[in-house]
Design a protein around this motif. Structure first.
Motif, PDB file in Angstrom:
ATOM      1  N   ALA A 193       0.855  -1.180   0.000  1.00 53.17           N
ATOM      2  CA  ALA A 193       0.000   0.000   0.000  1.00 53.17           C
ATOM      3  C   ALA A 193       0.897   1.237   0.000  1.00 53.17           C
ATOM      4  O   ALA A 193       1.860   1.301   0.758  1.00 53.17           O
ATOM      5  CB  ALA A 193      -0.882   0.005   1.244  1.00 53.17           C
ATOM      6  N   ILE A 194       0.574   2.177  -0.884  1.00 49.39           N
ATOM      7  CA  ILE A 194       1.344   3.425  -0.957  1.00 49.39           C
ATOM      8  C   ILE A 194       0.452   4.569  -0.481  1.00 49.39           C
ATOM      9  O   ILE A 194      -0.670   4.720  -0.960  1.00 49.39           O
ATOM     10  CB  ILE A 194       1.783   3.729  -2.413  1.00 49.39           C
ATOM     11  CG1 ILE A 194       2.424   2.515  -3.088  1.00 49.39           C
ATOM     12  CG2 ILE A 194       2.707   4.955  -2.451  1.00 49.39           C
ATOM     13  CD1 ILE A 194       3.769   2.129  -2.577  1.00 49.39           C
ATOM     14  N   ALA A 195       0.978   5.358   0.472  1.00 49.35           N
ATOM     15  CA  ALA A 195       0.209   6.498   0.984  1.00 49.35           C
ATOM     16  C   ALA A 195       1.158   7.645   1.280  1.00 49.35           C
ATOM     17  O   ALA A 195       2.109   7.489   2.040  1.00 49.35           O
ATOM     18  CB  ALA A 195      -0.544   6.108   2.252  1.00 49.35           C
ATOM     19  N   THR A 196       0.912   8.782   0.643  1.00 49.24           N
ATOM     20  CA  THR A 196       1.734   9.975   0.887  1.00 49.24           C
ATOM     21  C   THR A 196       1.208  10.729   2.102  1.00 49.24           C
ATOM     22  O   THR A 196       1.975  11.153   2.962  1.00 49.24           O
ATOM     23  CB  THR A 196       1.694  10.922  -0.336  1.00 49.24           C
ATOM     24  OG1 THR A 196       1.904  10.148  -1.515  1.00 49.24           O
ATOM     25  CG2 THR A 196       2.768  12.001  -0.233  1.00 49.24           C
ATOM     26  N   VAL A 197      -0.100  10.899   2.145  1.00 47.86           N
ATOM     27  CA  VAL A 197      -0.726  11.621   3.262  1.00 47.86           C
ATOM     28  C   VAL A 197      -1.057  10.614   4.342  1.00 47.86           C
ATOM     29  O   VAL A 197      -1.915   9.738   4.148  1.00 47.86           O
ATOM     30  CB  VAL A 197      -2.014  12.335   2.788  1.00 47.86           C
ATOM     31  CG1 VAL A 197      -2.695  13.025   3.964  1.00 47.86           C
ATOM     32  CG2 VAL A 197      -1.701  13.325   1.672  1.00 47.86           C
ATOM     33  N   LYS A 198      -0.348  10.692   5.466  1.00 51.69           N
ATOM     34  CA  LYS A 198      -0.582   9.711   6.525  1.00 51.69           C
ATOM     35  C   LYS A 198      -0.074  10.238   7.854  1.00 51.69           C
ATOM     36  O   LYS A 198       0.687  11.212   7.899  1.00 51.69           O
ATOM     37  CB  LYS A 198       0.119   8.407   6.193  1.00 51.69           C
ATOM     38  CG  LYS A 198       1.631   8.499   6.082  1.00 51.69           C
ATOM     39  CD  LYS A 198       2.224   7.162   5.635  1.00 51.69           C
ATOM     40  CE  LYS A 198       3.660   7.378   5.160  1.00 51.69           C
ATOM     41  NZ  LYS A 198       4.185   6.223   4.440  1.00 51.69           N
ATOM     42  N   ASP A 199      -0.511   9.607   8.902  1.00 51.19           N
ATOM     43  CA  ASP A 199       0.003   9.904  10.238  1.00 51.19           C
ATOM     44  C   ASP A 199       1.513   9.714  10.177  1.00 51.19           C
ATOM     45  O   ASP A 199       2.008   8.677   9.722  1.00 51.19           O
ATOM     46  CB  ASP A 199      -0.622   8.917  11.241  1.00 51.19           C
ATOM     47  CG  ASP A 199      -0.272   9.252  12.675  1.00 51.19           C
ATOM     48  OD1 ASP A 199       0.939   9.295  13.003  1.00 51.19           O
ATOM     49  OD2 ASP A 199      -1.191   9.472  13.468  1.00 51.19           O
ATOM     50  N   ARG A 232       3.632   9.003  12.254  1.00 44.84           N
ATOM     51  CA  ARG A 232       4.183   7.879  13.030  1.00 44.84           C
ATOM     52  C   ARG A 232       4.133   6.550  12.270  1.00 44.84           C
ATOM     53  O   ARG A 232       4.612   5.529  12.759  1.00 44.84           O
ATOM     54  CB  ARG A 232       3.433   7.757  14.355  1.00 44.84           C
ATOM     55  CG  ARG A 232       3.669   8.952  15.270  1.00 44.84           C
ATOM     56  CD  ARG A 232       2.682   8.977  16.413  1.00 44.84           C
ATOM     57  NE  ARG A 232       1.333   9.291  15.950  1.00 44.84           N
ATOM     58  CZ  ARG A 232       0.256   9.323  16.736  1.00 44.84           C
ATOM     59  NH1 ARG A 232       0.376   9.050  18.029  1.00 44.84           N
ATOM     60  NH2 ARG A 232      -0.939   9.615  16.245  1.00 44.84           N
ATOM     61  N   LEU A 233       3.542   6.586  11.050  1.00 40.78           N
ATOM     62  CA  LEU A 233       3.541   5.373  10.217  1.00 40.78           C
ATOM     63  C   LEU A 233       4.801   5.297   9.380  1.00 40.78           C
ATOM     64  O   LEU A 233       5.080   4.277   8.744  1.00 40.78           O
ATOM     65  CB  LEU A 233       2.317   5.349   9.297  1.00 40.78           C
ATOM     66  CG  LEU A 233       0.972   5.115   9.973  1.00 40.78           C
ATOM     67  CD1 LEU A 233      -0.164   5.282   8.978  1.00 40.78           C
ATOM     68  CD2 LEU A 233       0.920   3.730  10.587  1.00 40.78           C
ATOM     69  N   CYS A 257       4.367  -0.605   4.525  1.00 41.07           N
ATOM     70  CA  CYS A 257       2.979  -1.032   4.683  1.00 41.07           C
ATOM     71  C   CYS A 257       2.681  -2.085   3.641  1.00 41.07           C
ATOM     72  O   CYS A 257       2.520  -1.773   2.458  1.00 41.07           O
ATOM     73  CB  CYS A 257       2.042   0.162   4.528  1.00 41.07           C
ATOM     74  SG  CYS A 257       1.968   1.179   6.005  1.00 41.07           S
ATOM     75  N   PRO A 286       0.265   4.413  15.571  1.00 38.77           N
ATOM     76  CA  PRO A 286      -1.159   4.091  15.400  1.00 38.77           C
ATOM     77  C   PRO A 286      -1.397   2.940  14.435  1.00 38.77           C
ATOM     78  O   PRO A 286      -1.977   3.104  13.381  1.00 38.77           O
ATOM     79  CB  PRO A 286      -1.737   5.405  14.867  1.00 38.77           C
ATOM     80  CG  PRO A 286      -0.601   5.999  14.100  1.00 38.77           C
ATOM     81  CD  PRO A 286       0.668   5.604  14.806  1.00 38.77           C
TER      82      PRO A 286
END
Lengths: 96, 96, 96, 96, 96
Positions: C10-16, C18-19, C24, C73
């Motif tokens: 999973a690719i995510a630019t906008v994230k908490d 602390r991840l 992922c 989280p």
């Protein structure tokens, strides 16, 4: 808290010592009329529940709070004996 | 605590170091007669359970309490070996 | 700990924030032969798992313990790469 | 937080003393149109919810946070009364 | 962390005060192609997610960690907006 019916008991000699001092009852999740749903689990009894009664169980970390000592390795504890349930305006269960 | 049957084991060389010092057993959720339900999970054994036995497992944060150290990254731990189960007035399981 | 198969990422630019500092991975719950069960979830990888491998995942608060910092989280973390699984006396999975 | 419909109440005289001072309501998980899904559970009401209303419930350890005292042995607490729900561009529920 | 699709929102005037200062979005669990699975739940948004986007949600006690204050009574929080998902060698989802 899930509604569950007390359907029996579990006997274990070899167990974590912190499970002692409490009865391990077999309980099945139940609907509001007391009908068993799915396979039973084991719950630690803290309120003196008897076979055939409907009870409320606390699960997860709340079970440890219910067990009176958060260091007891339990994930399901009986916290109340139900007197009656009202569902959609009808009394669906009354303790006999 | 769910009832589970010990059905095998899991071997892992690469793992979180805090999983060491405990056997990782394969367990399947079971009904009160010991019949397997669904796919198995891995549980850390704290009581010396053997294949074919019915056990009780503590899950969630209670598994970490059961593991003797809340800093172990486990979510399922065997906390008791069942001798027998009574369900609706019948003995549905006796350890052989 | 559930058995899962690494099936992607999973690719995510906008994230908490602390991840960050952890991959992922997309993982699907699996049976003891490694067959995918149901829809995948995202788990933080702490052991360098690769696509196609069977792994063990810690979930709930135990995932945060596994993540090395209980303030991350996350609710699912890969804690071991499985070498093999024995189920009912047979080797149902061996890492290739 | 799951969406639930308040469908009745649970009466219990024998219970963990820490359950006192809060109403135990019967709630069923519901879809975005308020249709009941599956069998009901018991949730502690912290917001004055009434029968027939759709509510949000916090579960697990978050229920204890919601109960205002993490030492209350609850795993489901009503934290909000829903005014309306929008699902895929439509208003699927409005409080009457 | 489960993959979920933002499908709407929940409005509640009467609620635990600690739920304020965050948008309550309606999200449905989703497969790796973004197809909704089952009935939606309400998740607190911490990353500015928009309707139709795929997100990652942290649940249980990890949701409270994600909410920036473990005293918020939430059990589901959006922690990331997904850009893309790879499943079995294919790109099954790309944010539009």
């Amino acid at each position: 808290m899930r509604i569950a019916k007390v359907v029996g008991m579990a006997i274990a000699t070899v167990k974590d010592r912190r499970l002692e001092g409490g009865k391990c009852l077999l309980v099945s999740a139940a609907d509001s009329a007391g009908r068993e749903q799915g396979i039973p689990i084991v719950a630690l009894d803290m309120v003196g529940a008897g076979e055939g009664e409907l009870v409320m169980i606390a699960e997860g970390s709340s079970a440890r709070v219910a067990a009176g000592d958060v260091n007891r390795p339990v994930d399901a504890v009986i916290v109340a004996i139900l007197d009656s349930l009202q569902h959609n305006g009808k009394t669906t269960y009354t303790k006999s």
